[in-house]
Design a protein around this motif. Sequence first.
Motif, PDB file in Angstrom:
ATOM      1  N   VAL A  48     -15.603  -3.147   6.818  1.00 12.87           N
ATOM      2  CA  VAL A  48     -15.312  -4.446   6.485  1.00 12.87           C
ATOM      3  C   VAL A  48     -14.404  -4.395   5.473  1.00 12.87           C
ATOM      4  N   LEU A  49     -13.198  -5.339   5.735  1.00  9.36           N
ATOM      5  CA  LEU A  49     -12.109  -5.694   4.886  1.00  9.36           C
ATOM      6  C   LEU A  49     -12.066  -6.948   4.197  1.00  9.36           C
ATOM      7  N   ASN A  50     -11.657  -7.005   2.828  1.00  8.13           N
ATOM      8  CA  ASN A  50     -11.639  -8.180   2.206  1.00  8.13           C
ATOM      9  C   ASN A  50      -9.920  -8.635   2.048  1.00  8.13           C
ATOM     10  N   PHE A  51      -9.822  -9.875   2.422  1.00  8.45           N
ATOM     11  CA  PHE A  51      -8.356 -10.371   2.430  1.00  8.45           C
ATOM     12  C   PHE A  51      -8.504 -11.753   1.639  1.00  8.45           C
ATOM     13  N   ASN A  52      -8.197 -11.702   0.149  1.00 10.40           N
ATOM     14  CA  ASN A  52      -8.562 -12.818  -0.627  1.00 10.40           C
ATOM     15  C   ASN A  52      -9.708 -13.615  -0.166  1.00 10.40           C
ATOM     16  N   ASN A  53     -10.818 -12.793  -0.097  1.00 10.31           N
ATOM     17  CA  ASN A  53     -12.199 -13.506   0.147  1.00 10.31           C
ATOM     18  C   ASN A  53     -12.543 -13.893   1.631  1.00 10.31           C
ATOM     19  N   VAL A  54     -11.569 -13.378   2.399  1.00  8.99           N
ATOM     20  CA  VAL A  54     -11.746 -13.752   3.710  1.00  8.99           C
ATOM     21  C   VAL A  54     -12.049 -12.273   4.386  1.00  8.99           C
ATOM     22  N   LEU A  55     -13.191 -12.196   5.150  1.00  8.35           N
ATOM     23  CA  LEU A  55     -13.607 -10.802   5.598  1.00  8.35           C
ATOM     24  C   LEU A  55     -13.555 -10.617   7.084  1.00  8.35           C
ATOM     25  N   TYR A  56     -13.171  -9.419   7.478  1.00  8.17           N
ATOM     26  CA  TYR A  56     -12.773  -8.951   8.791  1.00  8.17           C
ATOM     27  C   TYR A  56     -13.509  -7.751   8.864  1.00  8.17           C
ATOM     28  N   ALA A  57     -14.023  -7.374  10.193  1.00 12.72           N
ATOM     29  CA  ALA A  57     -14.648  -6.041  10.407  1.00 12.72           C
ATOM     30  C   ALA A  57     -13.646  -5.501  11.513  1.00 12.72           C
ATOM     31  N   PHE A  58     -13.759  -3.994  11.202  1.00  6.31           N
ATOM     32  CA  PHE A  58     -12.954  -3.206  12.463  1.00  6.31           C
ATOM     33  C   PHE A  58     -13.760  -2.198  12.623  1.00  6.31           C
ATOM     34  N   GLU A  59     -14.052  -1.801  13.805  1.00  5.27           N
ATOM     35  CA  GLU A  59     -14.578  -0.605  14.361  1.00  5.27           C
ATOM     36  C   GLU A  59     -13.811   0.586  14.439  1.00  5.27           C
ATOM     37  N   VAL A  60     -14.280   1.657  13.899  1.00  6.02           N
ATOM     38  CA  VAL A  60     -13.517   2.908  13.637  1.00  6.02           C
ATOM     39  C   VAL A  60     -14.392   4.208  14.296  1.00  6.02           C
ATOM     40  N   ASP A  61     -13.905   5.139  14.523  1.00  4.36           N
ATOM     41  CA  ASP A  61     -14.547   6.469  15.293  1.00  4.36           C
ATOM     42  C   ASP A  61     -15.315   6.969  14.087  1.00  4.36           C
ATOM     43  N   ASP A  62     -14.709   7.096  12.940  1.00  8.91           N
ATOM     44  CA  ASP A  62     -15.409   7.836  11.614  1.00  8.91           C
ATOM     45  C   ASP A  62     -14.430   7.455  10.521  1.00  8.91           C
ATOM     46  N   VAL A  63     -15.281   7.684   9.447  1.00 12.16           N
ATOM     47  CA  VAL A  63     -14.511   7.450   8.112  1.00 12.16           C
ATOM     48  C   VAL A  63     -14.998   8.814   7.385  1.00 12.16           C
ATOM     49  N   ILE A  64     -13.737   9.425   6.823  1.00 13.17           N
ATOM     50  CA  ILE A  64     -13.459  10.702   6.346  1.00 13.17           C
ATOM     51  C   ILE A  64     -13.990  10.502   4.894  1.00 13.17           C
ATOM     52  N   GLY A  65     -13.408   9.659   4.138  1.00 16.01           N
ATOM     53  CA  GLY A  65     -13.821   9.544   2.710  1.00 16.01           C
ATOM     54  C   GLY A  65     -12.493   8.820   2.156  1.00 16.01           C
ATOM     55  N   THR A  66     -12.374   9.249   0.726  1.00 17.25           N
ATOM     56  CA  THR A  66     -11.093   8.556   0.139  1.00 17.25           C
ATOM     57  C   THR A  66     -10.206   9.693  -0.256  1.00 17.25           C
ATOM     58  N   SER A  67      -8.947   9.150  -0.607  1.00 23.22           N
ATOM     59  CA  SER A  67      -8.059  10.218  -1.295  1.00 23.22           C
ATOM     60  C   SER A  67      -6.813   9.358  -1.956  1.00 23.22           C
ATOM     61  N   THR A  68      -6.177  10.209  -2.822  1.00 19.21           N
ATOM     62  CA  THR A  68      -5.354   9.659  -3.552  1.00 19.21           C
ATOM     63  C   THR A  68      -3.720  10.388  -3.361  1.00 19.21           C
ATOM     64  N   TYR A  69      -2.813   9.696  -3.252  1.00 19.35           N
ATOM     65  CA  TYR A  69      -1.404  10.422  -2.986  1.00 19.35           C
ATOM     66  C   TYR A  69      -0.621   9.688  -4.150  1.00 19.35           C
ATOM     67  N   GLU A  70       0.453  10.385  -4.328  1.00 18.84           N
ATOM     68  CA  GLU A  70       1.850   9.922  -5.071  1.00 18.84           C
ATOM     69  C   GLU A  70       2.431   9.272  -3.827  1.00 18.84           C
ATOM     70  N   TRP A  71       3.367   8.085  -4.232  1.00 15.17           N
ATOM     71  CA  TRP A  71       4.256   7.455  -3.543  1.00 15.17           C
ATOM     72  C   TRP A  71       5.218   8.290  -2.757  1.00 15.17           C
ATOM     73  N   ASP A  72       5.820   9.466  -3.346  1.00 17.60           N
ATOM     74  CA  ASP A  72       6.927  10.118  -2.900  1.00 17.60           C
ATOM     75  C   ASP A  72       6.503  10.956  -1.622  1.00 17.60           C
ATOM     76  N   VAL A  73       5.216  10.943  -1.435  1.00 18.89           N
ATOM     77  CA  VAL A  73       4.849  11.557   0.077  1.00 18.89           C
ATOM     78  C   VAL A  73       4.671  10.522   1.082  1.00 18.89           C
ATOM     79  N   VAL A  74       5.034   9.224   0.913  1.00 24.07           N
ATOM     80  CA  VAL A  74       5.058   8.125   1.793  1.00 24.07           C
ATOM     81  C   VAL A  74       6.322   7.862   2.509  1.00 24.07           C
ATOM     82  N   GLU A  75       6.438   8.120   3.916  1.00 24.82           N
ATOM     83  CA  GLU A  75       7.731   7.887   4.430  1.00 24.82           C
ATOM     84  C   GLU A  75       7.746   6.458   5.240  1.00 24.82           C
ATOM     85  N   ASP A  76       8.838   6.223   5.405  1.00 29.59           N
ATOM     86  CA  ASP A  76       9.089   4.675   6.252  1.00 29.59           C
ATOM     87  C   ASP A  76       8.832   5.092   7.804  1.00 29.59           C
ATOM     88  N   VAL A  77       8.177   4.043   8.559  1.00 31.23           N
ATOM     89  CA  VAL A  77       8.092   4.085   9.825  1.00 31.23           C
ATOM     90  C   VAL A  77       9.272   3.853  10.573  1.00 31.23           C
TER      91      VAL A  77
END
Length: 296
Positions: free
Chosen positions: A82-111
């Motif tokens: 369940v995701l919240n976009f400015n208090n409007v909620l949407y649900a998305f089905e996913v196969d599994d949720v692994i957990g949370t993680s934190t990354y520095e922005w310098d490992v994020v590449e453009d698409v």
Amino acid sequence: MEAVNQDLEKLQIVELVLNGNTYGVNILKVQEILVQQPYIEVPNSNEDVKGIFNYRGNVIPIINLHKALNMEDSEIIKNTLVLNFNNVLYAFEVDDVIGTSTYEWDVVEDVNEGLKNHSQNSYTGIINDGERIIMIIDFETIIGRLDGLTEESSYSELENFDFSKIEKFTDINIAFAEDSGMMSLVIKAELLKAGFENINSFVDGKSALEYIENTDDDIDLFILDIEMPYVNGFTLTTKIRESEKFKDTPVILFSSLINDENKSRGDKVGADYQVSKPDLNRLISIVGKVLDDKNK
């Protein structure tokens, strides 16, 4: 000011699995992670919408994320996100949720352009830390498509501003920073429709900041997303306010993260207005109002 920007200086994500591959969503958008939820199908709905369900007293749509990302359907769905976009909620089905993680922005590449075209601009970036590859899903684009938001979409009735006065703004320079591919196209299209011709767009806060620090251009208005790679909208607004050249230039924050806490943060760093995505009607009308006030 550092405390204001601290939680956005790194990318914090919830990791999820679709068809054996790992994807991510910014943790700030995640309302709750549930086991797979029963739902009611809705006739004649968007093909990406599986149905609706009752979430804590609210009826919200469940979206087939596999189909929205041009993937094969899965038979091993375990979780509903369940995701919240400015208090409007949407649900998305996913196969599994692994957990949370934190990354520095310098490992994020453009698409790259090939993936953008295949996925209909459904990713904002790729985490590549040398060991793992994680696609960051652009949920704003997915939701925008569900709501009929396209580059060709048009705003309807605008509030608080008479655009018959727009002729005197044809030489106005507007700069905006937005990491969502579709949202960037739509914002630019709406500004062009409103009569603005000189528009500079940036895909992240870093490129926008480099422009601000080195340009000889006169900028009359900044429109900034909050959640962006490398330099977020709060930090970028702070840099604008510290700049001798642009310290008095109006700033509008346009984001799906406009809640009470972030609105307070925006006020502290000096944003003039804060508008919730994807309210393009209000954004364009405020652009007109800001520039009209500035030219009086």
